[in-house]
Design a protein around this motif. Structure first.
Motif, mmCIF file in Angstrom:
data_model
loop_
_atom_site.group_PDB
_atom_site.id
_atom_site.type_symbol
_atom_site.label_atom_id
_atom_site.label_comp_id
_atom_site.label_asym_id
_atom_site.label_seq_id
_atom_site.Cartn_x
_atom_site.Cartn_y
_atom_site.Cartn_z
ATOM 1 N N HIS A 154 0.819 -1.213 0.000
ATOM 2 C CA HIS A 154 0.000 0.000 0.000
ATOM 3 C C HIS A 154 0.855 1.266 0.000
ATOM 4 C CE1 HIS A 154 -2.836 2.925 2.165
ATOM 5 N NE2 HIS A 154 -3.288 2.800 0.947
ATOM 6 N N SER A 155 1.959 1.278 0.763
ATOM 7 C CA SER A 155 2.829 2.456 0.736
ATOM 8 C C SER A 155 3.399 2.673 -0.661
ATOM 9 C CB SER A 155 3.964 2.306 1.754
ATOM 10 O OG SER A 155 3.499 2.485 3.076
ATOM 11 N N ASP A 156 3.687 1.594 -1.358
ATOM 12 C CA ASP A 156 4.222 1.669 -2.713
ATOM 13 C C ASP A 156 3.218 2.348 -3.651
ATOM 14 O OD1 ASP A 156 5.758 1.251 -4.988
ATOM 15 O OD2 ASP A 156 5.268 -0.878 -5.147
ATOM 16 N N GLY A 194 -2.033 -10.684 -2.576
ATOM 17 C CA GLY A 194 -2.949 -9.796 -1.885
ATOM 18 C C GLY A 194 -2.350 -8.414 -1.709
ATOM 19 N N LEU A 195 -2.944 -7.673 -0.781
ATOM 20 C CA LEU A 195 -2.558 -6.304 -0.448
ATOM 21 C C LEU A 195 -1.947 -6.283 0.941
ATOM 22 C CD1 LEU A 195 -2.794 -3.119 -0.819
ATOM 23 C CD2 LEU A 195 -5.014 -3.353 0.338
ATOM 24 N N SER A 196 -0.851 -5.536 1.108
ATOM 25 C CA SER A 196 -0.288 -5.360 2.442
ATOM 26 C C SER A 196 -0.364 -3.892 2.844
ATOM 27 C CB SER A 196 1.165 -5.846 2.505
ATOM 28 O OG SER A 196 2.034 -4.982 1.812
ATOM 29 N N THR A 197 -0.715 -3.661 4.114
ATOM 30 C CA THR A 197 -0.821 -2.318 4.663
ATOM 31 C C THR A 197 -0.087 -2.273 5.997
ATOM 32 O OG1 THR A 197 -2.903 -2.813 5.819
ATOM 33 C CG2 THR A 197 -3.074 -1.959 3.564
ATOM 34 N N ILE A 198 -0.013 -1.076 6.585
ATOM 35 C CA ILE A 198 0.603 -0.946 7.901
ATOM 36 C C ILE A 198 -0.039 0.226 8.622
ATOM 37 C CG2 ILE A 198 2.478 0.623 7.248
ATOM 38 C CD1 ILE A 198 4.347 -1.123 9.009
ATOM 39 N N ARG A 199 -0.206 0.071 9.950
ATOM 40 C CA ARG A 199 -0.766 1.125 10.778
ATOM 41 C C ARG A 199 0.160 1.506 11.920
ATOM 42 N NH1 ARG A 199 -4.381 3.953 8.600
ATOM 43 N NH2 ARG A 199 -5.676 4.248 10.445
ATOM 44 N N SER A 200 1.247 0.794 12.066
ATOM 45 C CA SER A 200 2.148 0.991 13.191
ATOM 46 C C SER A 200 2.684 2.418 13.230
ATOM 47 C CB SER A 200 3.316 0.008 13.102
ATOM 48 O OG SER A 200 4.300 0.316 14.057
#
Length: 571
Positions: A154-156, A194-200
């Motif tokens: 997702h950042s990409d 799939g899709l990868s995200t991050i909230r950290s």
């Protein structure tokens, strides 16, 4: 008389299906398993004697950050030497598919503790792709030592659509969300898992432009995530993410996205991490119980990723990722210049804040911050090696936090120390490993070069199972192979006639405790030293695509590709 390219004889063969093993020989022709039977009359170009050994499907490592390393070091020997035949990249919102090299390096370097110039250099040198399909084509053209699958990060895609500056400070417009959705759909249709995200909140940028800003994915709204998840769900793929552990109630939103609703199917969701955290022993029970309710009562498809070994981390001076979770730690990490950082660590007002943060014993956190449980393993001052910071502080009559800072000021990165932040209780580790709500994985292979080394998590898991007997060996093999391959929709994880010949030959006679010992080796072609694992006696051979790529720790150069890019199946 039948002739095979590779013949594995006299082994105990596990299918990866959680069924009892059989005594048999395995015949491989080309890249395919063509016979599992008594093949004593057959001939072969290469024969592996597996008497007394386990012949298992190759292990899957579903949480890696090999995205930059695979470009210049496609053999991925630190994984294959440990019986891993398939790796999944692109986790935690980070991938190298769309972004510019400098943007990619800014995203990867700090959060994954990788040298900025190594990441940027690898992408600049090798990038010839322009979209998800051409990226797959390029990866598939490399002499891969292991199979590769990938998430789209997702950042990409957020950086590509919005630019790094805006993507790290504001919400996306409706039109931009639709652009991101189109990129996700394209990647999934090409075969990404799939899709990868991050909230950290302690996942920060590196570089000189916007250092210390949080990753682009952390600025995504749940409106944005829900739209992207529609593409994931409609194709039966996976959403992988890292939640913000300082806002644990937000995990309920992941749960809600996982469950079916008004004709909407369940969405496969995988979060890090199921861990028995020293700082809060209640977390693991809450995590597994809540996931069990989501899956069994509400019909969700949710998994926690789990590192099945003690979670030991190392630090050089104050360079440690868990320092990101408190203010004074982040302040030190924000300063990259050695002289400026040293000046900060000497400042008394800073030290007061640091002592306060270290002394905090309550609240949501990952690190226990007990400096009596943090041991010095390397220092020019040999008198402190082997001792904890609390021990050093007691001798000097100072606070343990000051002992850490004093040594960091005096010796900088030459002060090396370690601590275990989770998974230190054997019985609890056994219990987590048996849970249906966890996946065995979360190695972070290819990242945290000087902080963590879990490349051999699978071997260590099998060794613990063999010694402690907390589950049948065939079930442990299933957890590392077929269970993961089926959930991620990958052609891997099963040792059957007609399937790809991805095999690990495990020698239980080599379970001698060496799998937990410390070792270092160069990241090939970079001059950078990294922590690795060495348990060469435990893995007799690793076969990928019918080629023997490692035997008892000795790597075989892969001139033609052994692995390939594995496209996920649409379900």
């Amino acid at each position: 008389m039948t002739h095979f390219d590779v013949l594995i004889v006299n082994g105990t063969v596990f299918s990866g299906d959680d069924t009892d093993p059989v005594r048999a020989d395995v015949g491989i022709s080309g890249d395919t398993v063509t016979a599992i039977d008594d093949l004593s009359a057959a001939t072969a170009s290469r024969t592996i004697d597996a008497d007394g050994k386990w012949v298992i499907p190759g292990i899957l490592d579903v949480h890696t950050h090999y995205d930059a390393e695979v470009l210049g070091n496609p053999g991925l020997g630190e994984s294959t030497r440990h019986g891993v035949t398939t790796v999944v990249m692109g986790n935690c919102s980070l991938s190298t598919v769309h972004g510019e090299p400098d943007d990619i390096a800014d995203c990867f370097a700090r959060v994954e503790a990788l040298p900025w110039d190594v990441v940027a250099g690898a992408v600049k040198e090798h990038k010839v792709w322009h979209d998800a399909g051409s990226y797959i084509d390029h990866i598939d053209s490399l002499p891969l030592g292991a199979n590769v699958a990938a998430f789209i990060g997702h950042s990409d895609i957020r950086t590509t659509v919005m630019g790094m500056d805006r993507s790290t400070r504001e919400a996306a417009t409706a039109a931009e969300i639709e652009q991101m959705s189109a990129l996700v759909a394209d990647a999934l249709d090409e075969g990404f898992v799939g899709l990868s995200t991050i909230r950290s909140s302690f996942s920060k940028l590196e570089g000189t432009r916007w250092p210390a800003r949080q990753l682009p994915s952390t600025f995504g709204t749940w409106r944005e995530f829900r739209r992207l998840n529609r593409e994931v769900r409609s194709r039966g793929r996976v959403h992988q993410s890292t939640p913000n552990l300082t806002r644990r109630l937000e995990i309920a939103k992941y749960f809600a996205q996982s469950i079916p609703f008004r004709g909407r199917p369940a969405m496969r969701t995988s979060l890090i991490s199921a861990a028995d955290i020293k700082a809060d022993r209640t977390v693991i029970k809450a995590a597994t119980i809540s996931a069990r309710i989501i899956n069994r009562v509400f019909g969700g498809d949710f998994r926690w990723q789990h590192l099945p070994v003690p979670f030991e981390v190392y630090a050089d001076g104050v360079d440690l990722v868990v320092f990101e979770e408190f203010g004074s730690g982040t302040l030190a990490l924000d300063i990259r210049d050695v002289m400026e950082r040293t000046e900060l660590l000497q400042d008394e007002s800073y030290r007061r804040a640091f002592r306060k943060d270290i002394g905090k014993r309550f609240g949501q956190r990952v690190w226990h911050r007990d400096l009596g449980d943090a041991f010095i393993v390397g220092c020019p001052d040999a008198s402190v090696v082997g001792r904890s910071f609390a021990d050093v502080a007691a001798d000097r009559g100072i606070d343990p936090a000051d002992a850490l800072l004093d040594l960091a000021v005096e010796h900088g990165a030459d002060l090396r120390w370690r601590t275990v932040i989770a998974n230190d209780r054997d019985d609890e580790l056994d219990s987590i490993a048996r849970s249906d709500e966890v996946q065995v994985g979360f190695s972070d292979s290819g990242a945290h070069l000087r902080n963590m080394a879990f490349y051999n998590f699978g071997v260590r898991f099998l060794e613990r199972c063999h010694e402690r007997g907390f589950m049948p060996v065939h079930s442990a093999v299933h957890r590392l192979t077929g269970e993961l391959a089926d959930w991620y929709g990958l052609d891997a994880g099963h040792l059957q006639v007609g399937r790809r010949a991805d095999v690990a030959v495990i020698d239980p006679a080599g379970f001698d405790g060496s799998s937990a010992q410390y070792a270092e080796a160069e990241l090939p072609g970079t001059g950078v030293s990294r922590m690795v694992n060495r348990n060469d006696a435990a893995v007799a051979a690793t076969v990928v695509g019918g080629q023997i790529v490692a035997e008892y720790g000795a790597l075989t150069p892969v001139t033609d590709r052994a692995g390939r890019f594995l496209r996920a199946r649409t379900r």
